[in-house]
Design a protein around this motif. Structure first.
Motif, PDB file in Angstrom:
ATOM      1  N   ALA A 105      -6.191   6.885  -3.311  1.00 49.54           N
ATOM      2  CA  ALA A 105      -5.641   6.574  -1.982  1.00 49.54           C
ATOM      3  C   ALA A 105      -6.636   5.760  -1.162  1.00 49.54           C
ATOM      4  O   ALA A 105      -6.266   4.768  -0.515  1.00 49.54           O
ATOM      5  N   LEU A 133       1.698   4.084  -3.360  1.00 51.29           N
ATOM      6  CA  LEU A 133       1.144   5.424  -3.199  1.00 51.29           C
ATOM      7  C   LEU A 133       2.243   6.480  -3.150  1.00 51.29           C
ATOM      8  O   LEU A 133       2.117   7.560  -3.746  1.00 51.29           O
ATOM      9  N   SER A 179      -7.031   2.660   6.214  1.00 48.14           N
ATOM     10  CA  SER A 179      -6.624   1.307   6.611  1.00 48.14           C
ATOM     11  C   SER A 179      -6.962   1.044   8.069  1.00 48.14           C
ATOM     12  O   SER A 179      -7.340  -0.071   8.443  1.00 48.14           O
ATOM     13  N   SER A 229      -4.052   7.123   3.590  1.00 46.93           N
ATOM     14  CA  SER A 229      -3.745   5.686   3.498  1.00 46.93           C
ATOM     15  C   SER A 229      -3.803   5.019   4.862  1.00 46.93           C
ATOM     16  O   SER A 229      -4.432   3.970   5.038  1.00 46.93           O
ATOM     17  N   ALA A 285      -6.011   1.792  -0.089  1.00 51.47           N
ATOM     18  CA  ALA A 285      -6.024   1.457   1.328  1.00 51.47           C
ATOM     19  C   ALA A 285      -7.119   0.444   1.655  1.00 51.47           C
ATOM     20  O   ALA A 285      -6.886  -0.521   2.401  1.00 51.47           O
ATOM     21  N   VAL A 318       0.828  -1.220   0.000  1.00 49.70           N
ATOM     22  CA  VAL A 318       0.000   0.000   0.000  1.00 49.70           C
ATOM     23  C   VAL A 318       0.857   1.263   0.000  1.00 49.70           C
ATOM     24  O   VAL A 318       0.705   2.132  -0.861  1.00 49.70           O
ATOM     25  N   TYR A 319       1.770   1.366   0.958  1.00 49.13           N
ATOM     26  CA  TYR A 319       2.532   2.609   1.080  1.00 49.13           C
ATOM     27  C   TYR A 319       3.447   2.857  -0.113  1.00 49.13           C
ATOM     28  O   TYR A 319       3.454   3.962  -0.680  1.00 49.13           O
TER      29      TYR A 319
END
Length: 484
Positions: A438, A209, A245, A241, A442, A205-206
């Motif tokens: 985003a 992005l 999450s 994000s 997430a 995810v991170y």
């Protein structure tokens, strides 16, 4: 963006140097006309004079650039330290005071563990995935194991500081982002599950992005992306994000045992108060440091950050006072953090007055999120990670499109409008695209990764372990030995 004053000073120094160096030899040759030598006699000295002048100018230019690089590098190393301070001790104390006494060490340990885990991942592949290559979604492996990351600057990102400085500064963002999620899973998630889930989350995810928004060629990159999204310091990459999450994690894990019937107040607001103050100070490195230079833009971001935090603290407190007849310490520090979250994407694009407006709006809206919206839907976001970071990050990203101005940061080119105040209202649409992507990354990524983690380690402790407390059951320790 370099300071115009610095350029003017540099040109003035060059002009004075030329005048001094040329005036002295010429004056020494001024003799009465009757004694003047033939023109040909002075000619051999002319190339020597020009050579000397050029050498001195070249050395002067080199010295000025070295001084600029040293100043920028000093500021960026300081900013990196400030951002790391936001995780430990800042976030660790802030979250540590908000949980019940039996879970203090467990929540603090999660932040500390991520300082080690993400650092190692960053060195192996994380930095390369975020800032290597030029793909639209994810970077490459050209900087895996930090190959080519040393003293030379990377002109694609920061041309006046060593790439190693840029690398370690960005690492600190990667550390705190997953740590924010632990606020929603507090008091009921296994330590083993936390480690595995957040390791996978960082990679899946991170990293994408971060590359999409800040990486060269990224889909959302403001400097050439298909959907140029303004995100100066991490509204989408960090706060949306992690906040979204966090909401998914809270829903997946379910409510803590006894929630909401059993009171679960913070065990030490003193710890949380200290942590919030450290976060406020550290945020100057987070936002002003994102100018990547000791420049006027860093000053502008610094001022906007402070003003927004102050306005948000007052906004949250005022809303709480109107509803409950008093303003609480917990509300004030929560409001300040909400303002810091909301100004993050806008900090390098807005002037002080819009910063105040963004902070005030964020303080009130985030207060409503954690007091009304959470109660209506009944989810157990233990430390309000979604209510502050998810909601605050979304508000800030959208308002950036409204208030951004080219007079603060001409990111699209000289005299080209940036945000709505400049007449470029279509930028709000670009911000919506960035927010939507985003949120989507997430939501989907977190659901999938929680399922995988649940299959491998499990994600939630047993009811017995939860009642006993995570300090003892997960780490075999207690935060406070009251018998000593």
């Amino acid at each position: 963006m370099k300071c115009m004053g610095r350029k003017c000073s540099f040109h003035l120094v060059l002009l004075l140097a030329v005048l001094v160096l040329t005036a002295v030899p010429l004056s020494s040759q001024q003799v009465p006309s009757s004694a003047a030598t033939p023109t040909t006699a002075a000619s051999p000295a002319t190339p020597e004079i020009l050579k000397t002048v050029n050498e001195k100018l070249a050395q002067l230019d080199k010295d000025v650039k070295a001084a600029q690089s040293a100043g920028d590098n000093a500021w960026m190393l300081t900013s990196a330290a400030l951002v790391l301070m936001m995780t430990g001790p800042g976030l660790a104390l802030f979250y540590g005071g908000l949980v019940r006494r039996k879970n203090t060490l467990a929540i603090m340990m999660q932040s500390f563990a991520l300082m080690g885990i993400i650092t190692v991942l960053w060195a192996l592949v994380g930095y390369s995935l975020c800032f290597g290559g030029n793909g639209p979604v994810i970077g490459g492996f050209e900087h895996a194991f930090l190959r080519g990351v040393g003293a030379e600057p990377n002109p694609d990102y920061a041309g006046t500081i060593p790439q190693a400085t840029f690398m370690v500064y960005q690492l600190m963002f990667a550390i705190i982002t997953p740590a924010l999620i632990t606020g929603a899973t507090a008091e009921r998630m296994k330590f083993s599950g936390t480690v595995l889930f957040l390791t996978l989350w960082f990679l899946v995810v991170y990293a994408p992005l971060a590359h999409m928004v800040w990486g060269k060629g990224g889909l959302l990159n403001a400097a050439g992306g298909k959907f140029p999204c303004l995100d100066f310091a991490g509204g989408t990459v960090v706060h949306i994000s992690s906040g979204v999450s966090a909401l998914v994690c809270a829903l997946y894990l379910g409510k803590r045992t006894g929630y909401p019937k059993q009171p679960m107040p913070p065990h030490s607001l003193v710890l949380s108060f200290i942590g919030a103050c450290l976060l406020w100070v550290g945020w100057f490195g987070f936002n002003a440091g994102s100018a990547l230079a000791a420049s006027s833009l860093a000053t502008s971001a610094f001022v906007a950050t402070h003003f927004a935090a102050a306005a948000a603290a007052l906004g949250w407190s005022a809303a709480e006072w109107l509803k409950n007849g008093r303003a609480s310490a917990l509300g004030a520090i929560s409001g300040a953090v909400a303002g810091l979250v909301a100004i993050t994407p806008a900090s390098g694009f807005v002037s002080p007055m819009p910063a105040l407006a963004i902070g005030l709006i964020a303080g009130v809206v985030c207060y409503l999120m954690v007091t009304i919206v959470k109660a209506v839907f009944g989810y157990d976001d233990a430390l309000d990670a979604f209510g502050v970071h998810g909601a605050g990050g979304t508000i800030g990203a959208l308002l950036t499109g409204v208030f951004a101005q080219q007079v603060i940061n001409p990111i699209f080119g000289a005299d080209k409008p940036v945000g709505g105040l400049d007449g470029h209202w279509s930028q709000v649409g670009n911000q919506l695209v960035g927010v939507g992507i985003a949120w989507g990354f997430a939501l989907v990524g977190t659901i999938v990764l929680l399922k995988i983690t649940d299959l491998i380690t499990g994600v939630r402790v047993t009811e017995e372990q939860e009642v006993q407390g995570l300090d003892v059951t997960q780490h075999g320790e207690e935060a406070y030995n009251l018998e000593a």
